[in-house]
Design a protein around this motif. Structure first.
Motif, PDB file in Angstrom:
ATOM      1  N   THR A   1     -33.049  51.647 -36.657  1.00 59.21           N
ATOM      2  CA  THR A   1     -34.013  51.878 -35.572  1.00 59.21           C
ATOM      3  C   THR A   1     -34.272  50.600 -34.788  1.00 59.21           C
TER       4      THR A   1
ATOM      5  N   ASN B   1     -37.034  59.706 -30.666  1.00 56.17           N
ATOM      6  CA  ASN B   1     -36.892  60.655 -31.781  1.00 56.17           C
ATOM      7  C   ASN B   1     -36.571  59.940 -33.094  1.00 56.17           C
TER       8      ASN B   1
ATOM      9  N   HIS C   1     -37.604  56.940 -33.897  1.00 53.83           N
ATOM     10  CA  HIS C   1     -38.884  56.380 -34.354  1.00 53.83           C
ATOM     11  C   HIS C   1     -39.743  57.463 -35.022  1.00 53.83           C
ATOM     12  N   SER C   2     -39.776  58.634 -34.416  1.00 56.28           N
ATOM     13  CA  SER C   2     -40.573  59.735 -34.978  1.00 56.28           C
ATOM     14  C   SER C   2     -40.041  60.153 -36.346  1.00 56.28           C
ATOM     15  N   SER C   3     -38.711  60.227 -36.429  1.00 56.65           N
ATOM     16  CA  SER C   3     -38.091  60.609 -37.702  1.00 56.65           C
ATOM     17  C   SER C   3     -38.378  59.582 -38.793  1.00 56.65           C
TER      18      SER C   3
ATOM     19  N   CYS D   1     -32.802  53.017 -42.542  1.00 57.99           N
ATOM     20  CA  CYS D   1     -33.243  53.698 -41.320  1.00 57.99           C
ATOM     21  C   CYS D   1     -34.064  52.767 -40.430  1.00 57.99           C
TER      22      CYS D   1
ATOM     23  N   PHE E   1     -43.917  59.114 -44.366  1.00 57.67           N
ATOM     24  CA  PHE E   1     -45.002  59.939 -44.922  1.00 57.67           C
ATOM     25  C   PHE E   1     -44.470  60.947 -45.938  1.00 57.67           C
ATOM     26  N   LEU E   2     -43.312  61.544 -45.633  1.00 51.62           N
ATOM     27  CA  LEU E   2     -42.713  62.490 -46.570  1.00 51.62           C
ATOM     28  C   LEU E   2     -42.348  61.801 -47.878  1.00 51.62           C
TER      29      LEU E   2
ATOM     30  N   ILE F   1     -41.032  57.650 -39.013  1.00 48.50           N
ATOM     31  CA  ILE F   1     -42.429  57.821 -39.443  1.00 48.50           C
ATOM     32  C   ILE F   1     -42.558  59.053 -40.339  1.00 48.50           C
ATOM     33  N   ASP F   2     -41.871  60.145 -39.961  1.00 51.84           N
ATOM     34  CA  ASP F   2     -41.898  61.364 -40.776  1.00 51.84           C
ATOM     35  C   ASP F   2     -41.328  61.092 -42.169  1.00 51.84           C
ATOM     36  N   PHE F   3     -40.237  60.340 -42.212  1.00 47.14           N
ATOM     37  CA  PHE F   3     -39.602  60.020 -43.495  1.00 47.14           C
ATOM     38  C   PHE F   3     -40.544  59.199 -44.370  1.00 47.14           C
TER      39      PHE F   3
END
Length: 279
Positions: free
Chosen positions: A27, A58, A60-62, A23, A68-69, A64-66
């Motif tokens: 990106t 979006n 980039h946001s995904s 990912c 932390f998750l 970062i979310d991935f």
């Protein structure tokens, strides 16, 4: 089984890392293309720069979310796996109870050590066969150890405070330097055992057999010695101050009380009956 679980954990971790790397690469590539290459498509919604800009934001946001998750999933997965390991160590001890063979001792020692390494000191070892077990510096705190066999075991410098050793056999055991503060030592059996320098403060020795053993420099302050047998044991420099229920007719059967600390009344009685014990 242990090997397979470890292999499975490694593969899950590897997959998570690979997915994140993939990912990240996608990106970076998409971002560079947007910055360095013109958008060729000029028709429809997908040809507008604003759409591509929003899409990259979006992504980039995904990412970062991935990240932390993934960290959270990895953390809680490890915690769950750790809990399962602890449960398996306790289960292995339960499975070895009433198994009176050398293999049982090896299995018990291994799982006790693993629990100690993880910071777990309250362990049920009742009726466990630990003959000749090497448990130097072991920690068994507030544990149930009733009826266990510690004959020939090495418990040197162990921390065994507030544990219940009722009916345990310590014959030929090496417990030098251990701490067994406020322990329940009712009906224990000692013969040719070494308890030199052990701290027995506050222990209950009711009906214990402390026979032919070494209690030199042992700390027996505030202990209950009701019905104890002391035959041929060495209590040189032992501290028996405030010890309760000392039977004079039994304690004079010990090998020596040289330099031992005794309550004045007890010391006077021994002086009258068998003064050589104090010399």
């Amino acid at each position: 089984m242990k090997y397979n679980n470890k292999k499975k954990n490694i593969s899950i971790t590897t997959v998570m890392i690979l997915v994140f790397i993939f990912c990240l690469i996608v990106t970076i590539i998409v971002t560079l293309l947007f910055d360095e290459s013109p958008i060729i498509f000029n028709i429809s919604l997908y040809g507008k720069d604003s759409f591509w800009e929003s899409l990259i934001v979006n992504i980039h946001s995904s990412l970062i979310d991935f990240l932390f998750l993934g960290i959270l999933v990895y953390y809680f997965t490890n915690k769950l796996e750790e809990k399962r390991k602890i449960e398996s160590y306790y289960n292995n001890i339960d499975d070895s109870r009433f198994w009176f063979e050398k293999e049982a001792t090896s299995k018990l020692v291994a799982n006790i050590r693993r629990l100690n390494d993880k910071g777990y000191y309250k362990i049920d070892l009742s009726k466990c066969f630990l003959m000749n077990a090497y448990l130097k510096e072991v920690k068994l705190i507030k544990s149930q150890v009733m009826g266990a066999n510690f004959e020939g075991a090495n418990l040197k410098n162990g921390i065994l405070n507030e544990s219940n050793f009722k009916g345990v056999s310590f014959k030929s055991a090496d417990c030098r330097g251990a701490k067994i503060i406020n322990g329940k030592m009712k009906n224990i059996k000692c013969n040719n055992s070494d308890f030199q320098g052990v701290d027995f403060s506050g222990c209950d020795f009711t009906n214990a057999e402390l026979i032919n053993s070494n209690f030199k420099n042992a700390f027996l302050k505030n202990t209950d010695l009701k019905g104890v047998k002391y035959d041929d044991s060495n209590f040189e420099r032992a501290n028996l101050l405030a010890a309760r229920n000392i039977d004079i007719n039994r304690i004079i059967m010990c090998k020596t009380l040289k330099y031992a600390k005794l309550d004045e009344v007890i010391e006077i009685q021994i002086q009258l009956i068998k003064p050589e014990l104090l010399k």
